[in-house]
Design an enzyme around this catalytic site. Structure first.
Site, PDB file in Angstrom:
ATOM      1  N   GLU A  33     -29.993  32.192 -77.352  1.00 11.22           N
ATOM      2  CA  GLU A  33     -29.525  33.377 -78.063  1.00 11.22           C
ATOM      3  C   GLU A  33     -28.673  32.881 -79.234  1.00 11.22           C
ATOM      4  O   GLU A  33     -27.769  32.061 -79.035  1.00 11.22           O
ATOM      5  CB  GLU A  33     -28.689  34.263 -77.132  1.00 11.22           C
ATOM      6  CG  GLU A  33     -28.283  35.551 -77.826  1.00 11.22           C
ATOM      7  CD  GLU A  33     -27.431  36.479 -76.973  1.00 11.22           C
ATOM      8  OE1 GLU A  33     -27.213  36.177 -75.778  1.00 11.22           O
ATOM      9  OE2 GLU A  33     -26.974  37.492 -77.521  1.00 11.22           O
ATOM     10  N   ARG A 259     -28.264  23.800 -63.810  1.00 15.66           N
ATOM     11  CA  ARG A 259     -27.730  23.576 -65.142  1.00 15.66           C
ATOM     12  C   ARG A 259     -26.938  22.273 -65.186  1.00 15.66           C
ATOM     13  O   ARG A 259     -26.538  21.738 -64.163  1.00 15.66           O
ATOM     14  CB  ARG A 259     -26.873  24.761 -65.585  1.00 15.66           C
ATOM     15  CG  ARG A 259     -25.706  25.076 -64.680  1.00 15.66           C
ATOM     16  CD  ARG A 259     -25.057  26.399 -65.045  1.00 15.66           C
ATOM     17  NE  ARG A 259     -24.341  26.320 -66.313  1.00 15.66           N
ATOM     18  CZ  ARG A 259     -24.602  27.104 -67.360  1.00 15.66           C
ATOM     19  NH1 ARG A 259     -25.536  28.019 -67.291  1.00 15.66           N
ATOM     20  NH2 ARG A 259     -23.918  26.975 -68.462  1.00 15.66           N
ATOM     21  N   LYS A 269     -20.923  29.263 -73.733  1.00 11.42           N
ATOM     22  CA  LYS A 269     -20.712  29.688 -75.111  1.00 11.42           C
ATOM     23  C   LYS A 269     -19.521  30.618 -75.219  1.00 11.42           C
ATOM     24  O   LYS A 269     -18.796  30.592 -76.197  1.00 11.42           O
ATOM     25  CB  LYS A 269     -21.974  30.373 -75.639  1.00 11.42           C
ATOM     26  CG  LYS A 269     -22.905  29.398 -76.331  1.00 11.42           C
ATOM     27  CD  LYS A 269     -24.039  30.119 -77.023  1.00 11.42           C
ATOM     28  CE  LYS A 269     -25.016  30.681 -76.025  1.00 11.42           C
ATOM     29  NZ  LYS A 269     -26.285  31.101 -76.632  1.00 11.42           N
TER      30      LYS A 269
HETATM   31  P1  ATP Z   1     -24.008  29.808 -71.958  1.00 10.91           P
HETATM   32  O1  ATP Z   1     -24.081  30.036 -70.474  1.00 10.91           O
HETATM   33  O2  ATP Z   1     -23.363  28.552 -72.376  1.00 10.91           O
HETATM   34  O3  ATP Z   1     -23.502  30.999 -72.701  1.00 10.91           O
HETATM   35  P2  ATP Z   1     -26.605  30.653 -72.267  1.00 10.91           P
HETATM   36  O4  ATP Z   1     -27.442  30.317 -71.103  1.00 10.91           O
HETATM   37  O5  ATP Z   1     -26.107  32.026 -72.389  1.00 10.91           O
HETATM   38  O6  ATP Z   1     -25.484  29.592 -72.396  1.00 10.91           O
HETATM   39  P3  ATP Z   1     -28.713  30.621 -74.096  1.00 10.91           P
HETATM   40  O7  ATP Z   1     -28.643  30.590 -75.556  1.00 10.91           O
HETATM   41  O8  ATP Z   1     -29.213  31.836 -73.439  1.00 10.91           O
HETATM   42  O9  ATP Z   1     -27.278  30.285 -73.613  1.00 10.91           O
HETATM   43  O10 ATP Z   1     -29.443  29.346 -73.527  1.00 10.91           O
HETATM   44  C1  ATP Z   1     -30.696  28.877 -73.950  1.00 10.91           C
HETATM   45  C2  ATP Z   1     -31.305  28.057 -72.861  1.00 10.91           C
HETATM   46  O11 ATP Z   1     -30.478  26.966 -72.521  1.00 10.91           O
HETATM   47  C3  ATP Z   1     -31.487  28.891 -71.604  1.00 10.91           C
HETATM   48  O12 ATP Z   1     -32.798  28.682 -71.121  1.00 10.91           O
HETATM   49  C4  ATP Z   1     -30.462  28.345 -70.666  1.00 10.91           C
HETATM   50  O13 ATP Z   1     -30.888  28.413 -69.331  1.00 10.91           O
HETATM   51  C5  ATP Z   1     -30.303  26.899 -71.129  1.00 10.91           C
HETATM   52  N1  ATP Z   1     -28.972  26.406 -70.789  1.00 10.91           N
HETATM   53  C6  ATP Z   1     -27.791  26.939 -71.154  1.00 10.91           C
HETATM   54  N2  ATP Z   1     -26.772  26.233 -70.615  1.00 10.91           N
HETATM   55  C7  ATP Z   1     -27.334  25.223 -69.902  1.00 10.91           C
HETATM   56  C8  ATP Z   1     -26.811  24.157 -69.099  1.00 10.91           C
HETATM   57  N3  ATP Z   1     -25.496  23.974 -68.924  1.00 10.91           N
HETATM   58  N4  ATP Z   1     -27.690  23.313 -68.514  1.00 10.91           N
HETATM   59  C9  ATP Z   1     -29.008  23.471 -68.691  1.00 10.91           C
HETATM   60  N5  ATP Z   1     -29.567  24.461 -69.416  1.00 10.91           N
HETATM   61  C10 ATP Z   1     -28.744  25.331 -70.020  1.00 10.91           C
HETATM   62 MG    MG Z   2     -27.680  33.742 -72.728  1.00 10.98          MG
HETATM   63 MG    MG Z   3     -24.970  32.154 -69.875  1.00 11.17          MG
END
Ligand code: ATP
Ligand code: MG
Ligand code: MG
Length: 543
Positions: A33, A259, A269
């Protein structure tokens, strides 16, 4: 071990390939996102998705922006994300997509769900919906609107789109099962009204799809075969499946993995944005941040990050990865690649009293003992040199193998010196030490120290970093993570560097002998280098 990693996801794909599933295709996606900068947790997902996309015959990985929530998204983030993925070494080719490009299609899918009595427009407030949803031990209550006739829902949904209602007045909900043990299936919201401007679609829309709905159907629209996501989405999978099944569209398979968690930092984030917006750090690319742009600025190589991701591997068990592993991967990489230079962080002047007053010469120094092809360079030497304050002790213990009164030490690449005198100011502070040198210098001595010629040295700003957090798991602590910030985690010093460093350009990486790996910062100006210490030389990774 072959060229590619092995893990449970690749095993599943291998089986699918063997069975001819998905017509033999493998299509993954990386769907951030655009509401913040990518962090090193995202690198794990990038390495996995793009790695799979490179591994199989005809496979590919889509770069997709999951930009369905207008309020905190921005083009700045889109651009930084693309730059970071490229920097890590991956290429989406033609496959750059935006979920917002599917808004019309997603809307039509929603109308179809309504017509099929799989969705209804509800007038409950967000609070009421939460209340009605029940709990894990208590079934939910049906909304009075649940059996609204499809025609009526359709009319309301169209008027939602047309902008007739205010935010929150209505939502579109899936009609699934208010008694489901899985709370995500208790008639989840699919669309909400939000009169907000979107960074790509502007004011075209005032209703926006919810994550689970948009994500499942975006995967389907793009023909994603294996939709790899983190474990938190495991109990969203039934909803992911439901969306595709209810509409009879292309079926993708969601597979969850653990993760990445890294010690001494936070990987979310939301928290990273808080650090930036509240000014706890200088920005998303402050070298103490775990974002890819910060790691790049600090001097991390993409290879070291990919290496770490590969070593951590992909599994379903949640673990905490030691920051020391990432640093270890970096040291292994830079040890092979970084040219050596000499710089003195906290200078102490040494006067070599038996060296000619106006004398000077150069010594040949090896650029990288790990790589002969990197050659040698000449470092100037003269009557006055700087050494590290720490490398001199007036009253040393027996095992101090550096400089002290009456003791002899080697100046790396140059000669042996013996300390004859210590000069102090009125306060008793040592201001310089006097030595004599031995031009023969063939003897072996215990200690070798680095130095720079005082007449030739250039001032360089060096930024030394500590972990941003004082605890290893700041997000898991009972104390608010903001209270765990180490306010002394950045120290700036003016060091003395060998003259060759004047030409350093932002992004250049070096090993400063005995001090660590350093990278010229983006603040570097011509002839005025600023260096970040990427990491010290001491490897604490034990395995
Ligand atoms: P955050 O939890 O940091 O806000 P998010 O998952 O909301 O991150 P996205 O932009 O939706 O952020 O993430 C894009 C991709 O990266 C998603 O498929 C998510 O599962 C993966 N991702 C995010 N954080 C991790 C992590 N710590 N380890 C592995 N994959 C991750
Ligand atoms: Mg997200
Ligand atoms: Mg998240």
């Amino acid at each position: 071990a072959g060229e590619f990693p092995t893990d449970f996801i690749r095993s599943i794909i291998n089986e699918d390939q063997a069975a001819g599933a998905y017509d033999g295709r493998v299509v993954t996606r990386f769907p951030p996102e655009p509401n913040g900068y990518l962090h090193i947790g995202h690198a794990k997902s990038i390495c996995l998705n793009f790695g799979v996309g490179e591994q199989y015959q005809g496979a590919r990985c889509h770069m997709r922006f999951d930009d369905t929530n207008p309020t905190r998204e921005d083009i700045e983030y889109v651009e930084s994300i693309l730059a970071d993925v490229k920097w890590l070494g991956f290429d989406w080719g033609e496959n750059l997509f935006y979920a917002s490009d599917y808004f019309e299609q997603l809307y039509e899918y929603a109308e179809q769900l309504i017509r099929d009595s799989n969705a209804y427009v509800d007038s409950l407030t967000a609070d009421e919906i939460r209340e009605f949803r029940g709990t894990l031990t208590e079934p939910g209550k049906e909304s009075p609107d649940r059996n609204r006739p499809a025609e009526e829902s359709l009319d309301l949904f169209r008027r939602m789109r047309a902008g007739e209602f205010a935010d929150g007045e209505y939502v579109l909900r899936a009609k699934i099962d208010m008694a489901s043990p899985n709370l995500n299936l208790r008639d989840p919201v699919l669309y909400r009204i939000r009169h907000a401007e979107h960074h790509r679609t502007g004011k075209d829309w005032c209703i926006y799809p919810m994550y689970d709905y948009a994500h499942s159907l975006s995967d389907s629209i793009e023909g994603i075969t294996h939709s790899l996501c983190t474990l938190e989405f495991e109990d969203h999978r039934p909803l992911y499946d439901w969306c595709q099944e209810a509409l009879g569209v292309y079926r993708s398979r969601q597979i969850e993995f653990a993760r990445l968690n890294l010690t001494h930092t936070v990987l979310s984030k939301r928290r990273l944005r808080q650090l930036v917006e509240e000014g706890h750090v200088a920005g998303w690319d402050d070298p103490r941040m775990p974002t890819l742009s910060a790691l790049r600025r600090r001097g991390y190589t993409p290879e070291s990050i990919r290496d770490m991701c590969e070593r951590v591997g992909v599994a379903r068990r949640n673990t905490m990865t030691e920051l020391a592993l990432l640093e270890h991967c970096l040291r292994e990489d830079l040890n092979r690649r970084a040219p050596r230079r000499m710089a003195v962080l906290r200078p102490l002047k040494v006067v070599i009293t038996n060296y000619p007053e106006a004398g000077s010469e150069t010594f040949e120094a090896i650029n990288n003992p790990e790589d002969e092809t990197m050659g040698t360079r000449c470092v100037p030497f003269g009557r006055e040199v700087y050494i590290e304050r720490d490398d001199f002790m007036e009253d040393p213990p027996r095992r101090f193998y550096r400089l002290a009164p009456g003791r002899e030490v080697r100046l790396r690449y140059a000669c042996l010196i013996t300390c004859t005198d210590v000069v102090k100011d009125e306060l008793g502070e040592i201001v310089e030490v006097h030595c004599t040198y031995d031009p023969e210098s063939r003897r072996r001595v215990r200690g070798t120290i680095h130095w720079v010629s005082a007449a030739d040295a250039i001032p360089i700003e060096i930024r030394l970093y500590d972990n941003l957090f004082t605890e290893s798991d700041p997000a898991g602590s009972e104390t608010d993570f903001l209270d765990l910030i180490d306010r002394d985690s950045l120290e700036k010093v003016i060091a003395k560097g060998e003259p060759a460093l004047a030409k350093a350009q932002a992004g250049d990486r070096f090993q400063f002998e005995r001090l660590g790996y350093f990278c010229a910062d983006t603040d570097t100006q011509p002839e005025a280098p600023v260096f970040n210490r990427t990491t010290t030389l001491r490897d604490t990774w034990a395995r």
